[in-house]
Design a protein around this motif. Sequence first.
Motif, PDB file in Angstrom:
ATOM      1  N   TYR A   1       0.850  -1.188   0.000  1.00  0.00           N
ATOM      2  CA  TYR A   1       0.000   0.000   0.000  1.00  0.00           C
ATOM      3  C   TYR A   1       0.885   1.238   0.000  1.00  0.00           C
ATOM      4  N   SER A   2       0.411   2.295  -0.635  1.00  0.00           N
ATOM      5  CA  SER A   2       1.098   3.586  -0.598  1.00  0.00           C
ATOM      6  C   SER A   2       0.059   4.647  -0.285  1.00  0.00           C
ATOM      7  N   ILE A   3       0.093   5.167   0.931  1.00  0.00           N
ATOM      8  CA  ILE A   3      -0.914   6.121   1.394  1.00  0.00           C
ATOM      9  C   ILE A   3      -0.203   7.343   1.987  1.00  0.00           C
ATOM     10  N   ASP A   4      -0.513   8.503   1.428  1.00  0.00           N
ATOM     11  CA  ASP A   4       0.062   9.772   1.902  1.00  0.00           C
ATOM     12  C   ASP A   4       1.595   9.703   1.989  1.00  0.00           C
ATOM     13  N   GLY A   5       2.207   9.072   0.991  1.00  0.00           N
ATOM     14  CA  GLY A   5       3.668   8.999   0.946  1.00  0.00           C
ATOM     15  C   GLY A   5       4.246   7.914   1.810  1.00  0.00           C
ATOM     16  N   ASN A   6       3.419   7.100   2.450  1.00  0.00           N
ATOM     17  CA  ASN A   6       3.916   6.033   3.307  1.00  0.00           C
ATOM     18  C   ASN A   6       3.669   4.687   2.639  1.00  0.00           C
TER      19      ASN A   6
END
Length: 861
Positions: A547-552
């Motif tokens: 997963y890639s969420i808000d740069g994380n």
Amino acid sequence: MADTPKPGSTPESELGSQHPESQRHDERALSGNLSNALVHENSTRRIASGNEAIDVLSRFVSAIEYTPLVAIQSIDRTGIVRFWNSMSTTIYGIPAREAIGRRLSDLLQHQDKEPEFADTIDHIWQTGQAVLPRDWQITTSAGANLWVYSTMFPVFREKKIHQIFCMDIDITLRKREEQALLALGANFRTLFDRSADAILLIEDNYFLEVNPAALTLFGYARKSDLVGRNSNDISPTTQPDGKPSSEKFSQMLELAHQNGNYRFDWLHVNASGETFWTEVLCTEIPIDSKALLYIVVRDIRERKHAEQSLQLAAQVFENSQEGILIADMNQRIVSINRALSDITGYTIDEVVGKEPQSLCVAMRDKAQFKTISDEVHAHDRWQGELWGRHCNGRGFPLWLSISVVRDSHRNVVNYIAIMTDISDRKASEEQMRHMAEHDFLTGLPNRVLLLDRLQQAIAVAERNAIKLALLFLDLDRFKHINDSFGHHVGDKLLQAIAERLTKCVRAIDTVSRLGGDEFVIMLVDVGRGEPISHIADNVLNAVSMPYSIDGNDFIITTCIGISTYPNDGTDMDTLIKNADTAMYHAKGNGTNRYQFFDDEMNRRVVERTLLENSLRSALKSSEFVLEYQPQMDMRTGQIVGVEALIRWAHPALGLMLPSRFIAVAEECGLIVPIGDWVMRTACLQAKAWQDNGHPLVVSVNLSVAQFHQKSLLKSIVDALQQAQLAPQFLELEITESILMDEAKGGIDTLRVLRNIGIRLAIDDFGTGFSSLSYLKRIPINKLKIDQSFVRDITVDPEDAVIINAIIVMAKSLNLTVIAEGVETQEQYRFLQAHGCDEYQGYYSSKALTADMFARQFLQPS
């Protein structure tokens, strides 16, 4: 809905036999009946209020359709008859079916007054005002000659005149009576005194003589109260149109002088000061050098009220916000109002004469239509929600109320339907229901909706003896993500997981969020346990993708507990508890894993995994073989084709039938290459037989996965070219489920195959939901009756009826019919007697290898 014959027309000779006193009595009774039946003003203001609206319209339609003695017609701007009630048929001798749609001038000739009648109609269209009632002498297209007293008024739609209504009363007998009274001479005094109508003799505008009926009508006790008084004393100062009574009465007398007599409506006043409507016949009688006026006055206040009520009801009908439809006793549309045209998009010309159910999609369903029809027949009304059909093909939800109008003999006169488009209401309800039943964060069904669906699924599973499964998911270390990245990231992660979970299951399954990081997946109709583990594997893989969420960037896993119905429970609470328990067992053994609550199911899953692994190497190892079952002509007994059937020669388990491995092949994605192998092998074998002088059509089954693949056409053409087999010797069998799930693109694919020359058949026909209208659109050659119907054909009457219906339907579409699973002589004879074209089954032969088939069926004769 019950059918009732239309009332027949009454010959003029029968009309003439009616006694004058009886006719006058009937006309007075008519006024009361019509008035009581028509719409009161307060009721019309509530026409949109459900049953009240139906009752109001029922009385309105009953009044105009079955009112005795009053012929009611309406015409449009072109003079075409749009309405023709039963009394119009009786008086004029012309049935409604012959009158509606024709010009009124072709039906009724106003003798030498035809131009004057046309001018009267034109005046109404131009001014929008009703004209004074008057007498007309009529010759009908049926050959009758009669006098009528006619009232005409306009009905408006959106401030424009839509139709003109005519109300005619047959006064032929009264005309004869009036003429007889004037000719009787010495007997005049007796008839004058005994007449039921009020009669007044006027000389120089003063009453010279009045009869007892006149005293009763005007409320006076003695003749001296009226004789000698001015005729204006029994009229109000002005008439309803605002003109002074004295001036207007003088105009009426002048018309009587010019024509010999003149009939008109007049507002009188009685001794108590009460005003009331009358019909006045004024006849001028010359005596010596003077002119005596013979005045006949008849009380028509109830008829006037009826006319006003009819106008009001007609305006309500035209301008109601509800869609209104009126059908005749034969369930054919007679009229619709503007609102119904707006709702459905159909004009009145497009629907008149058609069946009302053509406007409702759901009413095309014979079972539902019969239910509605039975309810209407039993209770004279029905209301409920249906799916409407706009003229452009768009469907919409509607609320429909149906009511029956019956005459005094309980015969059906009309059917009335009120339609309301409830699209906006349904959308609002759906939005509110969605908010109450779905998780606000992910949009998935919440616990409330899950429990509701689970309860229904258990009921279906119990009734149909099928299985369902619950997958209870709990994310591994989700709290760590919330703590490390914040709850806003955790919320977005839950949304992403919800989206992935939804893609892992079918549309008929349910993915629900119970709260926090817990999800539940409900799988319906899962059959054996193997598909459950396959889905569980897919879920684990989907959830564990990065997963890639808000740069994380991060990876999360889940554990799944699985319970099944009925093995692990037969109620909601038990199934959820056992799935939850299995999930904790899975977590106890690590992360990213699933656990069945039933140990036996785990064992079967292991077996299924081994079978899948063996299946993957079966193609490479040439372990598949084809067997062929002959297809025989019912009439000649000759072989006309074969069906190719796959077998798996498993090195350890022996020869396996498709029921053992096809489902596994579909689940693990091997069905397409296996299907391509069957296609190529069958074509090669058919070509080999053909080269040996035995041209046979070979039939090959297409799976759902094959039909959906983009390379379908190419793989089929390649198989034909490789075998050098002409397309007409290949037949493809497609299940009903494929056809019903396919959009237009699927039908286009079938047309391409048909155009190539390949034959097409529907396999297992009767087990799906194909409709006749749908079959007409599909370019097929053959219907194959499923063996489940053939098996009990000689002992189960329902199966026999179904097979007969399928054969009849196929014949109407010029399709060949073949029955499979024919095993006995009794089954064969039944099918042969009912016109089945072909058959296959153990009665002719079981499936054979190519060599055995050739030895048994293809030896030189």
